[in-house]
Design a protein around this motif. Structure first.
Motif, PDB file in Angstrom:
ATOM      1  N   UNK A 213       0.842  -1.198   0.000  1.00 48.46           N
ATOM      2  CA  UNK A 213       0.000   0.000   0.000  1.00 48.46           C
ATOM      3  C   UNK A 213       0.880   1.252   0.000  1.00 48.46           C
ATOM      4  N   UNK A 214       1.825   1.297  -0.924  1.00 49.16           N
ATOM      5  CA  UNK A 214       2.773   2.404  -0.962  1.00 49.16           C
ATOM      6  C   UNK A 214       2.303   3.574  -1.825  1.00 49.16           C
ATOM      7  N   UNK A 215       1.505   3.292  -2.826  1.00 51.51           N
ATOM      8  CA  UNK A 215       1.047   4.359  -3.720  1.00 51.51           C
ATOM      9  C   UNK A 215      -0.265   4.936  -3.189  1.00 51.51           C
ATOM     10  N   UNK A 216      -0.143   5.688  -2.088  1.00 49.71           N
ATOM     11  CA  UNK A 216      -1.322   6.225  -1.416  1.00 49.71           C
ATOM     12  C   UNK A 216      -1.110   7.703  -1.094  1.00 49.71           C
ATOM     13  N   UNK A 217      -2.181   8.437  -0.821  1.00 47.83           N
ATOM     14  CA  UNK A 217      -2.032   9.846  -0.412  1.00 47.83           C
ATOM     15  C   UNK A 217      -1.172   9.997   0.839  1.00 47.83           C
ATOM     16  N   UNK A 218      -1.227   9.008   1.737  1.00 50.03           N
ATOM     17  CA  UNK A 218      -0.445   9.097   2.970  1.00 50.03           C
ATOM     18  C   UNK A 218       1.058   8.991   2.693  1.00 50.03           C
ATOM     19  N   UNK A 219       1.446   8.155   1.724  1.00 47.14           N
ATOM     20  CA  UNK A 219       2.865   8.062   1.351  1.00 47.14           C
ATOM     21  C   UNK A 219       3.316   9.350   0.681  1.00 47.14           C
ATOM     22  N   UNK A 220       2.479   9.886  -0.205  1.00 47.97           N
ATOM     23  CA  UNK A 220       2.801  11.153  -0.867  1.00 47.97           C
ATOM     24  C   UNK A 220       2.932  12.264   0.169  1.00 47.97           C
ATOM     25  N   UNK A 221       2.026  12.284   1.138  1.00 47.66           N
ATOM     26  CA  UNK A 221       2.075  13.290   2.197  1.00 47.66           C
ATOM     27  C   UNK A 221       3.373  13.183   2.992  1.00 47.66           C
ATOM     28  N   UNK A 222       3.759  11.952   3.351  1.00 49.54           N
ATOM     29  CA  UNK A 222       4.987  11.755   4.126  1.00 49.54           C
ATOM     30  C   UNK A 222       6.213  12.188   3.333  1.00 49.54           C
ATOM     31  N   UNK A 223       6.264  11.815   2.063  1.00 36.71           N
ATOM     32  CA  UNK A 223       7.392  12.213   1.213  1.00 36.71           C
ATOM     33  C   UNK A 223       7.446  13.731   1.050  1.00 36.71           C
ATOM     34  N   UNK A 224       6.302  14.352   0.875  1.00 39.61           N
ATOM     35  CA  UNK A 224       6.247  15.806   0.692  1.00 39.61           C
ATOM     36  C   UNK A 224       6.703  16.529   1.952  1.00 39.61           C
ATOM     37  N   UNK A 225       6.219  16.065   3.090  1.00 42.59           N
ATOM     38  CA  UNK A 225       6.609  16.687   4.354  1.00 42.59           C
ATOM     39  C   UNK A 225       8.111  16.521   4.595  1.00 42.59           C
ATOM     40  N   UNK A 381      13.974   5.318  -4.114  1.00 45.84           N
ATOM     41  CA  UNK A 381      12.974   6.286  -4.565  1.00 45.84           C
ATOM     42  C   UNK A 381      12.884   7.492  -3.630  1.00 45.84           C
ATOM     43  N   UNK A 382      13.060   7.241  -2.353  1.00 45.55           N
ATOM     44  CA  UNK A 382      13.077   8.327  -1.384  1.00 45.55           C
ATOM     45  C   UNK A 382      14.199   9.314  -1.703  1.00 45.55           C
ATOM     46  N   UNK A 390      12.720  13.495  -8.518  1.00 47.31           N
ATOM     47  CA  UNK A 390      11.402  12.884  -8.700  1.00 47.31           C
ATOM     48  C   UNK A 390      10.425  13.571  -7.768  1.00 47.31           C
ATOM     49  N   UNK A 391       9.153  13.587  -8.152  1.00 48.00           N
ATOM     50  CA  UNK A 391       8.134  14.147  -7.278  1.00 48.00           C
ATOM     51  C   UNK A 391       7.692  13.079  -6.278  1.00 48.00           C
ATOM     52  N   UNK A 392       7.090  13.482  -5.176  1.00 45.25           N
ATOM     53  CA  UNK A 392       6.561  12.492  -4.236  1.00 45.25           C
ATOM     54  C   UNK A 392       5.572  11.531  -4.890  1.00 45.25           C
TER      55      UNK A 392
END
Length: 410
Positions: A213-225, A381-382, A390-392
């Protein structure tokens, strides 16, 4: 040709049979009060375990314990070779992320019923479980908290440890802009053990109900933060060769970092006591939760041990609260048994109380055989995000695709 084919088939059959014998329950339980035990332990734990083994032998004079110290760098391959050859020790220290691999092989015994899983932190017990069954006992535990310089925080006008994501970012800015630090925090550009807790804190996960479950809004949020600290120059984009993060913390250039309890002694040693009263630890800042990473070491007994009863007796001895407290004084390894924290130094030391509180909200990585390969992909990827390559969103999608391609290995 026919004879040659038969020879090949016989060889293959013999090889498979030998593996089955090695991994199967070929050992007898033996006598719980006598016998010879071989124990493998890695790193500094292996160098120091003899002290506890000697205490155990004094209480159980008919059980002789031989401890073999093995470097962590060699341990995984050495364990694999031992299982394949049917020449395992009786007991071994096991890295928590290795448990699924060896459990899948059928190499590990299951704990006896008189070991109470409720006496351990739930997050630590989960590291022993594979497909619903436990194959070991947690021995020591580590989790991550926030280390921060209180003197620099005070200079920056900060009155308390950051309690939320917003406060952590604001404090990093203040320490850099008002506190005189070169950076606000020291984060790794390529460290899944730092990133994944931010996914958990945001309400996400990396693996759930048998699916990645890596491609989720929560992963994007964590990467962005996480990326915001790099974008704003609050943490270095890369570390120079031989960079010493603890020394940087002591010098005040990097006034915050996230790590484990082993750094307490490192800070005291490198500062020679000059930082006393000028730094502290705090539980991780909260988004939806304050969940941290939990790891450590588990103890496992091999199925083909000829004296499993005595082996489990030794494991149970190492799990006793008073023994775990003694081990903490020797190694500073945090106990996995909850009762070990209820008295002595662990119950009064202000830093260790923070770690105890963090253990109430900590989580282990998924118990899948190929987790390390998935983790390596997360790291790669991180790093692309932190370097601005790369973008989040792109990284989260790539993480998911790579994880699905790697699979679980179960």
């Amino acid at each position: 040709m026919f004879k040659q084919r038969n020879v090949v088939l016989l060889f293959v059959f013999a090889f498979l049979l030998s593996l089955f014998a090695a991994c199967g329950d070929s050992g007898s339980s033996g006598d719980a009060n006598s016998g010879n035990l071989t124990v493998w332990a890695m790193g500094a734990e292996g160098d120091n375990l003899k002290a506890l083994a000697d205490d155990f032998t004094k209480a159980n004079p008919n059980i002789h314990v031989t401890v073999q110290a093995i470097p962590w760098s060699d341990a995984h391959s050495k364990l694999l070779t031992a299982v394949a050859g049917g020449q395992t020790p009786d007991v071994t220290l096991m890295g928590t992320t290795w448990m699924p691999e060896f459990a899948k092989m059928g190499a590990l015994d299951t704990p006896p019923s008189d070991i109470d899983q409720n006496s351990f932190f739930p997050s630590t017990w989960s590291t022993t479980v594979y497909n619903g069954t436990s194959y070991g006992v947690p021995w020591y535990v580590d989790t991550r908290v926030l280390f921060y310089r209180t003197d620099i925080a005070q200079k920056a006008g900060i009155t308390h440890a950051p309690q939320t994501w917003d406060e952590l970012l604001a404090d990093a800015k203040a320490m850099q802009q008002k506190g005189g630090a070169k950076y606000g925090i020291n984060l790794g550009a390529k460290d899944w053990q730092e990133l994944v807790p931010f996914i958990w804190q945001g309400g996400g996960d990396v693996y759930k109900d048998g699916k990645f479950t890596l491609n989720t809004p929560q992963t994007v949020q964590a990467l962005s933060y996480y990326q915001s600290f790099f974008k704003q120059g609050l943490t270095p984009s890369s570390a120079p060769q031989n960079f010493d993060g603890i020394q940087a913390f002591v010098q005040g250039t990097h006034p915050m970092f996230i790590s484990g309890s082993w750094n307490i002694s490192a800070i005291n040693q490198k500062s020679n006591g000059k930082l006393d009263g000028k730094w502290a630890v705090a539980t991780l800042p909260k988004q939806n939760s304050m969940t941290s990473f939990v790891g450590g070491g588990d103890l496992a007994v091999f199925k083909n041990s000829s004296n499993k009863a005595a082996a489990w007796k030794f494991v149970k001895y190492l799990s006793q609260p008073d023994v775990q407290q003694k081990w903490y004084t020797i190694m500073q390894d945090m106990p996995a048994a909850k009762a070990a924290w209820d008295s002595g130094t662990l119950s009064t030391d202000k830093n260790m109380i923070v770690f105890r509180n963090q253990l109430n909200d900590a989580k282990a990585p998924p118990a899948i055989v190929k987790w390390q390969e998935v983790a390596d992909s997360i790291d790669t990827n991180m790093e692309q995000v932190m370097l601005g390559k790369a973008t989040p969103e792109q990284a989260a999608q790539s993480m998911q695709q790579n994880a699905e391609s790697i699979g679980t290995g179960d």
